[in-house]
Design a protein around this motif. Sequence first.
Motif, PDB file in Angstrom:
ATOM      1  N   LEU A  23       0.869  -1.239  -0.112  1.00 52.42           N
ATOM      2  CA  LEU A  23       0.183   0.017   0.022  1.00 52.42           C
ATOM      3  C   LEU A  23       0.783   1.320  -0.159  1.00 52.42           C
ATOM      4  O   LEU A  23       0.583   2.259  -0.564  1.00 52.42           O
ATOM      5  CB  LEU A  23      -0.948  -0.023   1.299  1.00 52.42           C
ATOM      6  CG  LEU A  23      -1.945   1.361   1.350  1.00 52.42           C
ATOM      7  CD1 LEU A  23      -2.839   1.052   0.110  1.00 52.42           C
ATOM      8  CD2 LEU A  23      -2.919   1.030   2.694  1.00 52.42           C
ATOM      9  N   ILE A  24       2.031   1.136   0.715  1.00 50.86           N
ATOM     10  CA  ILE A  24       2.907   2.482   0.656  1.00 50.86           C
ATOM     11  C   ILE A  24       3.698   2.684  -0.725  1.00 50.86           C
ATOM     12  O   ILE A  24       3.456   3.732  -1.320  1.00 50.86           O
ATOM     13  CB  ILE A  24       4.168   2.153   1.727  1.00 50.86           C
ATOM     14  CG1 ILE A  24       3.280   2.196   3.274  1.00 50.86           C
ATOM     15  CG2 ILE A  24       5.258   3.292   1.460  1.00 50.86           C
ATOM     16  CD1 ILE A  24       4.490   1.845   4.187  1.00 50.86           C
ATOM     17  N   LEU A  25       3.769   1.283  -1.351  1.00 50.41           N
ATOM     18  CA  LEU A  25       4.321   1.631  -2.831  1.00 50.41           C
ATOM     19  C   LEU A  25       3.328   2.349  -3.455  1.00 50.41           C
ATOM     20  O   LEU A  25       3.536   3.119  -4.414  1.00 50.41           O
ATOM     21  CB  LEU A  25       4.830   0.116  -3.356  1.00 50.41           C
ATOM     22  CG  LEU A  25       5.243   0.099  -4.696  1.00 50.41           C
ATOM     23  CD1 LEU A  25       6.494   0.886  -5.077  1.00 50.41           C
ATOM     24  CD2 LEU A  25       5.382  -1.314  -4.983  1.00 50.41           C
ATOM     25  N   VAL A  26       1.955   1.421  -3.525  1.00 54.22           N
ATOM     26  CA  VAL A  26       0.856   2.092  -4.419  1.00 54.22           C
ATOM     27  C   VAL A  26       0.859   3.603  -3.957  1.00 54.22           C
ATOM     28  O   VAL A  26       0.588   4.549  -4.814  1.00 54.22           O
ATOM     29  CB  VAL A  26      -0.164   1.244  -4.239  1.00 54.22           C
ATOM     30  CG1 VAL A  26      -1.539   1.955  -5.027  1.00 54.22           C
ATOM     31  CG2 VAL A  26      -0.083  -0.089  -4.768  1.00 54.22           C
ATOM     32  N   GLY A  27       0.943   3.946  -2.504  1.00 51.51           N
ATOM     33  CA  GLY A  27       0.407   5.358  -2.311  1.00 51.51           C
ATOM     34  C   GLY A  27       1.742   6.278  -2.999  1.00 51.51           C
ATOM     35  O   GLY A  27       1.316   7.402  -3.337  1.00 51.51           O
ATOM     36  N   GLY A  28       2.762   5.889  -3.068  1.00 46.13           N
ATOM     37  CA  GLY A  28       3.708   6.482  -3.752  1.00 46.13           C
ATOM     38  C   GLY A  28       3.502   6.656  -5.337  1.00 46.13           C
ATOM     39  O   GLY A  28       3.907   7.619  -5.805  1.00 46.13           O
ATOM     40  N   VAL A  29       3.070   5.531  -5.786  1.00 46.55           N
ATOM     41  CA  VAL A  29       2.466   5.754  -7.327  1.00 46.55           C
ATOM     42  C   VAL A  29       1.647   6.718  -7.258  1.00 46.55           C
ATOM     43  O   VAL A  29       1.487   7.663  -8.314  1.00 46.55           O
ATOM     44  CB  VAL A  29       2.000   4.566  -7.847  1.00 46.55           C
ATOM     45  CG1 VAL A  29       1.405   4.510  -9.248  1.00 46.55           C
ATOM     46  CG2 VAL A  29       3.293   3.391  -8.025  1.00 46.55           C
ATOM     47  N   VAL A  30       0.623   7.085  -6.497  1.00 46.14           N
ATOM     48  CA  VAL A  30      -0.392   7.959  -6.431  1.00 46.14           C
ATOM     49  C   VAL A  30       0.215   9.415  -6.365  1.00 46.14           C
ATOM     50  O   VAL A  30      -0.213  10.326  -7.341  1.00 46.14           O
ATOM     51  CB  VAL A  30      -1.222   7.547  -5.173  1.00 46.14           C
ATOM     52  CG1 VAL A  30      -2.331   8.856  -5.077  1.00 46.14           C
ATOM     53  CG2 VAL A  30      -2.214   6.470  -5.514  1.00 46.14           C
ATOM     54  N   ARG A  31       1.259   9.469  -5.339  1.00 47.19           N
ATOM     55  CA  ARG A  31       1.809  10.929  -5.392  1.00 47.19           C
ATOM     56  C   ARG A  31       2.307  11.053  -6.516  1.00 47.19           C
ATOM     57  O   ARG A  31       2.409  12.271  -7.121  1.00 47.19           O
ATOM     58  CB  ARG A  31       2.620  10.875  -3.936  1.00 47.19           C
ATOM     59  CG  ARG A  31       1.983  10.658  -2.775  1.00 47.19           C
ATOM     60  CD  ARG A  31       1.065  11.975  -2.474  1.00 47.19           C
ATOM     61  NE  ARG A  31       1.598  13.426  -2.606  1.00 47.19           N
ATOM     62  CZ  ARG A  31       2.116  13.981  -1.994  1.00 47.19           C
ATOM     63  NH1 ARG A  31       2.356  13.475  -0.538  1.00 47.19           N
ATOM     64  NH2 ARG A  31       2.497  15.071  -1.965  1.00 47.19           N
ATOM     65  N   SER A  32       3.283  10.258  -7.161  1.00 51.74           N
ATOM     66  CA  SER A  32       4.316  10.573  -8.315  1.00 51.74           C
ATOM     67  C   SER A  32       3.463  10.793  -9.617  1.00 51.74           C
ATOM     68  O   SER A  32       4.151  11.502 -10.277  1.00 51.74           O
ATOM     69  CB  SER A  32       5.239   9.339  -8.385  1.00 51.74           C
ATOM     70  OG  SER A  32       4.629   8.203  -8.674  1.00 51.74           O
ATOM     71  N   THR A  33       2.183  10.452  -9.601  1.00 54.26           N
ATOM     72  CA  THR A  33       1.439  10.464 -10.736  1.00 54.26           C
ATOM     73  C   THR A  33       0.398  11.483 -10.661  1.00 54.26           C
ATOM     74  O   THR A  33      -0.364  11.761 -11.488  1.00 54.26           O
ATOM     75  CB  THR A  33       0.699   9.200 -11.226  1.00 54.26           C
ATOM     76  OG1 THR A  33      -0.207   8.786 -10.002  1.00 54.26           O
ATOM     77  CG2 THR A  33       1.622   8.046 -11.436  1.00 54.26           C
ATOM     78  N   GLY A  34       0.361  12.410  -9.485  1.00 51.33           N
ATOM     79  CA  GLY A  34      -0.659  13.357  -9.246  1.00 51.33           C
ATOM     80  C   GLY A  34      -1.804  12.943  -8.980  1.00 51.33           C
ATOM     81  O   GLY A  34      -2.864  13.584  -9.415  1.00 51.33           O
ATOM     82  N   SER A  35      -2.070  11.797  -8.581  1.00 52.82           N
ATOM     83  CA  SER A  35      -3.307  11.026  -8.478  1.00 52.82           C
ATOM     84  C   SER A  35      -4.025  11.256  -7.252  1.00 52.82           C
ATOM     85  O   SER A  35      -5.080  10.633  -7.060  1.00 52.82           O
ATOM     86  CB  SER A  35      -3.315   9.676  -8.863  1.00 52.82           C
ATOM     87  OG  SER A  35      -2.779   9.391 -10.252  1.00 52.82           O
ATOM     88  N   GLY A  36      -3.500  11.822  -6.314  1.00 54.72           N
ATOM     89  CA  GLY A  36      -4.175  11.925  -4.866  1.00 54.72           C
ATOM     90  C   GLY A  36      -5.502  12.469  -4.715  1.00 54.72           C
ATOM     91  O   GLY A  36      -6.142  12.136  -3.962  1.00 54.72           O
TER      92      GLY A  36
END
Length: 364
Positions: A23-36
Motif C-alpha cells: 500500500l505504501i508503494l501504491v501510495g507512492g505511485v499515487v503521489r508521483s502521478t499526481g493522482s491523490g
Amino acid sequence: MHDAAFRRFRFVGLLTVVSVYLLILVGGVVRSTGSGMGCPDWPKCFGTWVPPTKASQLPANYKEVYTAQRVAKNKKLALTLQRLGFAQVAGSIFAHPTQYIETDFNPVKTWIEYVNRLLGALIGIFVFLTAVLAWPYRRRDPPVFWLAVSVWLLTGVQGWLGSLVVSTNLLPVMVTVHMGLALLIVAILLYAVDRARAQTGATVAQPPMLASGGLRAVLWLGLLVTFGQIILGTQVREQVDIVSAAVNYTGRAGWVGQLGGVFTVHRAFSGAVLALVLYSAYELWQLGPRRRRLAQGMVAVLVVEMLAGIVLAYAALPPVVQPVHLTLATVLFGLQFLGLLAVGKRPARLQIEVLTRPAHGVVA
C-alpha cells in the motif's frame, strides 16, 4: 497453544505487513502521478462505489459539488478541534487554500487512486483477521492479543486520516501524519508477530550471543533517524508538488534546485542513516545466523535506497523511482526494528529451561 494456531497468526500477520508495504508503494505511485485527488470524496469515488470512466458520467458542476463537500467536512473538523482546545490548528486547516482547488476528472488518475483505496480496504480485512487469530494469546501472552487489537483500531484511525487527506486536498501536515501512522502500524505488527514467535521458542543447544546495551542504543538511534528521514522525505515530496505546480509542470530538470532547505537537510541526514545502518549491520553480523540475515538485508536495502535517492537528485526526479525510494525507506525502517527486537533476547522455552535447570548445570 497449538503450533498450527501460531502459524496461522504469523502467516496472516506477515501477510498484513507485506500488504501495508504494498500500500505504501501504491501510495507512492499515487503521489508521483499526481493522482491523490483522483477521487475527490471518501469513501466513495465521485459519489459511487465504482468510479466513472468518462467525464460525461458526471454532472456538469461536479467540481463545485465536491469542493463544497470538502469545505463542509473541514468546517466540522475545525469546529471539533476548536472545542478540544486546538483553535490554532483548526484555523490553519480551514484557512489553507488547497481545499478550495477544484479537481478536474481524469480517468487514469481516478482509477489509480481507486486501486489504492481497494488495497486499503483489503488490508482492513487482513488486520481484522490478525486480531481474530490473536484471540488464543489473550491468556498465554495477553500483549500479543492487545497489540493485534491496537493495530485494528489504528487502521480505523488511518482510514479516517485518509478521508481527511482527501477533504483537505492533500494538506501537507495530513499527508505526513498519515505516513507516520503507517510506520507505527508496521512496527506494532512486527512486534506482535515476533513476540508470538518467541512464545513457541524452539529449544537450542547453545544460548545465542547477547548484544551489548551500546548496540541496542545505536539501533534505537538508527530507527529514529530513519523515521525522521522518511518524514523529511514526505516534506520534500510536498515541496516537489509546490515547485512543479508553480512552473506548470514544465522544466523538470530545474525542480531539484528550487526545493530549498528541507531537501538539503534530507540529503545531509542520509549520511547519518548510512553510518548508523552500517555500524548496526556490522555488529549484528557477529551475533549469529538470524541476525546475520538481518544485517545483509539492511545493507542491501540501504544500498538500493541510496542509489534511488541519487537517481532522483541527479536525473530530474523520474516518477517511476519516487515510489521505490519511499517504499525502500520504509522497508529499511522495518528491518531496523526487527534488528532491535532480535538483539539481547533468548527464546522463551530456553529462558524457562535456564531458570529451572539445577544450579550446577547453569553456565555463569
